[in-house]
Design a protein around this motif. Structure first.
Motif, short mmCIF file in Angstrom:
data_model
loop_
_atom_site.label_atom_id
_atom_site.label_comp_id
_atom_site.label_asym_id
_atom_site.label_seq_id
_atom_site.Cartn_x
_atom_site.Cartn_y
_atom_site.Cartn_z
N ALA A 165 -21.16 76.31 27.18
CA ALA A 165 -21.32 75.44 28.35
C ALA A 165 -19.99 75.17 29.05
O ALA A 165 -19.94 74.37 29.98
CB ALA A 165 -21.95 74.12 27.93
N HIS A 166 -18.93 75.84 28.57
CA HIS A 166 -17.58 75.69 29.14
C HIS A 166 -17.05 74.27 29.04
O HIS A 166 -16.25 73.83 29.87
CB HIS A 166 -17.56 76.15 30.61
N LYS A 167 -17.46 73.57 27.98
CA LYS A 167 -16.93 72.23 27.73
C LYS A 167 -15.71 72.28 26.81
O LYS A 167 -14.93 71.32 26.76
CB LYS A 167 -18.02 71.34 27.14
N LEU A 168 -15.57 73.37 26.06
CA LEU A 168 -14.39 73.65 25.25
C LEU A 168 -14.02 75.11 25.46
O LEU A 168 -14.89 75.95 25.73
CB LEU A 168 -14.65 73.38 23.76
N ASP A 169 -12.72 75.43 25.32
CA ASP A 169 -12.28 76.81 25.57
C ASP A 169 -11.86 77.50 24.29
O ASP A 169 -11.94 76.94 23.19
CB ASP A 169 -11.15 76.84 26.61
N SER A 170 -11.39 78.73 24.42
CA SER A 170 -11.03 79.56 23.26
C SER A 170 -9.86 78.99 22.47
O SER A 170 -9.74 79.24 21.27
CB SER A 170 -10.71 80.97 23.72
N HIS A 171 -9.01 78.20 23.12
CA HIS A 171 -7.89 77.59 22.40
C HIS A 171 -8.43 76.61 21.35
O HIS A 171 -7.90 76.54 20.23
CB HIS A 171 -6.96 76.86 23.37
N ALA A 172 -9.46 75.86 21.71
CA ALA A 172 -10.07 74.94 20.75
C ALA A 172 -10.68 75.71 19.59
O ALA A 172 -10.57 75.28 18.43
CB ALA A 172 -11.14 74.09 21.44
N VAL A 173 -11.31 76.84 19.86
CA VAL A 173 -11.91 77.65 18.80
C VAL A 173 -10.85 78.09 17.79
O VAL A 173 -11.07 78.03 16.57
CB VAL A 173 -12.62 78.88 19.39
N ALA A 174 -9.69 78.49 18.27
CA ALA A 174 -8.61 78.91 17.38
C ALA A 174 -8.17 77.77 16.47
O ALA A 174 -7.91 77.96 15.28
CB ALA A 174 -7.44 79.43 18.20
N HIS A 175 -8.11 76.56 17.02
CA HIS A 175 -7.73 75.40 16.21
C HIS A 175 -8.80 75.12 15.15
O HIS A 175 -8.47 74.77 14.00
CB HIS A 175 -7.54 74.17 17.09
N PHE A 176 -10.07 75.25 15.51
CA PHE A 176 -11.14 75.06 14.54
C PHE A 176 -11.01 76.07 13.40
O PHE A 176 -11.15 75.73 12.22
CB PHE A 176 -12.50 75.20 15.21
N GLU A 177 -10.75 77.32 13.74
CA GLU A 177 -10.63 78.35 12.70
C GLU A 177 -9.46 78.07 11.77
O GLU A 177 -9.55 78.31 10.55
CB GLU A 177 -10.49 79.72 13.37
N ASN A 178 -8.37 77.55 12.31
CA ASN A 178 -7.25 77.15 11.45
C ASN A 178 -7.64 76.00 10.53
O ASN A 178 -7.27 75.97 9.35
CB ASN A 178 -6.05 76.73 12.31
N MET A 179 -8.39 75.06 11.09
CA MET A 179 -8.84 73.92 10.28
C MET A 179 -9.74 74.36 9.14
O MET A 179 -9.62 73.85 8.01
CB MET A 179 -9.58 72.92 11.18
N TYR A 180 -10.64 75.31 9.41
CA TYR A 180 -11.57 75.76 8.38
C TYR A 180 -10.82 76.22 7.13
O TYR A 180 -11.28 75.99 6.00
CB TYR A 180 -12.43 76.92 8.90
N GLU A 181 -9.70 76.88 7.31
CA GLU A 181 -8.94 77.40 6.16
C GLU A 181 -8.38 76.28 5.30
O GLU A 181 -8.15 76.47 4.10
CB GLU A 181 -7.81 78.30 6.66
N GLU A 182 -8.16 75.13 5.88
CA GLU A 182 -7.55 74.02 5.14
C GLU A 182 -8.57 73.08 4.52
O GLU A 182 -8.23 72.26 3.66
CB GLU A 182 -6.62 73.23 6.06
N LEU A 183 -9.83 73.18 4.93
CA LEU A 183 -10.83 72.21 4.48
C LEU A 183 -11.01 72.15 2.96
O LEU A 183 -11.21 71.05 2.42
CB LEU A 183 -12.17 72.48 5.15
N PRO A 184 -10.95 73.27 2.22
CA PRO A 184 -11.11 73.15 0.76
C PRO A 184 -10.08 72.24 0.11
O PRO A 184 -10.35 71.65 -0.95
CB PRO A 184 -10.96 74.60 0.28
N ASP A 185 -8.91 72.11 0.73
CA ASP A 185 -7.88 71.23 0.18
C ASP A 185 -7.94 69.82 0.75
O ASP A 185 -7.20 68.94 0.31
CB ASP A 185 -6.48 71.82 0.47
N ILE A 186 -8.82 69.60 1.73
CA ILE A 186 -8.92 68.29 2.38
C ILE A 186 -10.08 67.48 1.84
O ILE A 186 -9.93 66.29 1.53
CB ILE A 186 -9.06 68.48 3.92
N PHE A 187 -11.26 68.09 1.72
CA PHE A 187 -12.45 67.35 1.33
C PHE A 187 -12.52 67.20 -0.19
O PHE A 187 -12.46 68.21 -0.91
CB PHE A 187 -13.72 68.07 1.80
N PRO A 188 -12.68 65.99 -0.71
CA PRO A 188 -12.89 65.82 -2.15
C PRO A 188 -14.28 66.33 -2.54
O PRO A 188 -15.23 66.26 -1.75
CB PRO A 188 -12.78 64.31 -2.36
#
Length: 288
Positions: free
Chosen positions: A164-187
């Protein structure tokens, strides 16, 4: 006020006539009314001509699941659901009269939400999909909370926002970076029964000072996502959180994790309403 086809369908389902009806707030998604039936029952009726009528079917299932947990939280009984010939979905449930919070109301609510969260399942998810607001909510089961959070919560809403063009590809890249860190973040925790859409507009205290919950988006998830959501739009006191912690303590560091959990409701609001919600999403994921 009530569409004629809804009234006819309702009266047939409940085998009683509508004696009176008063318009009430149904939130940002549905129209609603308080109705009195000829058999003297008081009902809360809501209807929607634009959303999938199955939304109310799934809501009834969610309310039934919360009622089955058998806590002191009051969950309204659903009297009937239906769809009119012209495609309007409706739901009639028990009318609960709002009261005034007392000095210990928040403590009771915190204790009872902790009790609800102690109802557990083997996997994260649910045996059926449902809705959050009017948007589909995927509940495919996962053994891992990280996997469930990414695949069933982040990715569907993120893709919808990008399309819907409410977020762009730059946001997607940040999400993908976050996904890699989630196993160390969530108890790690086992799945808890969640209301799923718990903010200040989806609860009140009744005339007997009992906490009442409604408009759920139920699933079994990490209970921290529920607690995080309560912080997002306000409406919960420090006494509520202190009581919850006393009865079911959270792992240290929750304050640092809550913004990540709240990406889900913020993405939902981005897709429903756009505007400032997209900016809030971007400000969180830019940390990654």
């Amino acid at each position: 006020m009530i569409p004629a086809t809804v009234r006819q369908s309702l009266e047939q389902a409940l085998e009683a006539d509508v004696s009176s009806a008063t318009s009430v707030s149904g939130g940002s998604i549905n129209k609603a009314a308080r109705i009195t039936l000829s058999d003297h029952r008081q009902c809360f009726l809501k209807w929607n001509s634009h959303a999938d009528p199955a939304m109310f079917v799934k809501e009834e299932k969610g309310l039934q699941l919360l009622r089955s947990a058998d806590t002191q939280v009051v969950i309204p009984e659903v009297y009937a659901i239906g769809t009119t010939e012209d495609g309007i979905g409706w739901l009639a449930q028990e009318y609960l009269q709002e009261g005034n919070a007392q000095s210990n109301s928040a403590e009771i609510f915190g204790k009872e939400l902790a009790a609800l969260h102690q109802h557990k399942a083997q996997q994260f998810g649910l045996d059926h999909d449902n809705y959050i607001g009017r948007l589909p909510q995927s509940n495919s089961c996962h053994d891992s909370w990280v996997s469930f959070f990414i695949r069933e919560r982040m990715e569907p809403q993120l893709q919808m926002a990008v399309d819907a063009h409410k977020l762009d590809s730059h946001a997607v890249a940040h999400f993908e970076n976050m996904y890699e860190e989630l196993p160390d973040i969530f108890p790690e925790e086992s799945p808890s029964l969640l209301h799923g859409d718990l903010w200040g507009g989806n609860y009140f205290y009744d005339e007997k000072d009992r906490p009442c919950l409604y408009d759920p988006a139920v699933y079994y998830g990490h209970r921290e996502i529920e607690l995080a959501f309560t912080h997002l739009f306000g409406g919960f006191s420090s006494a509520f959180y202190q009581s919850y912690e006393q009865h079911f303590p959270l792992e240290p560091g929750f304050a640092d994790r809550k913004d990540i959990y709240n990406l889900y409701p913020l993405l939902v609001h981005t897709n429903l309403f756009g505007g400032s919600y997209a900016r809030q999403v971007q400000s969180i994921v830019q940390r990654f």
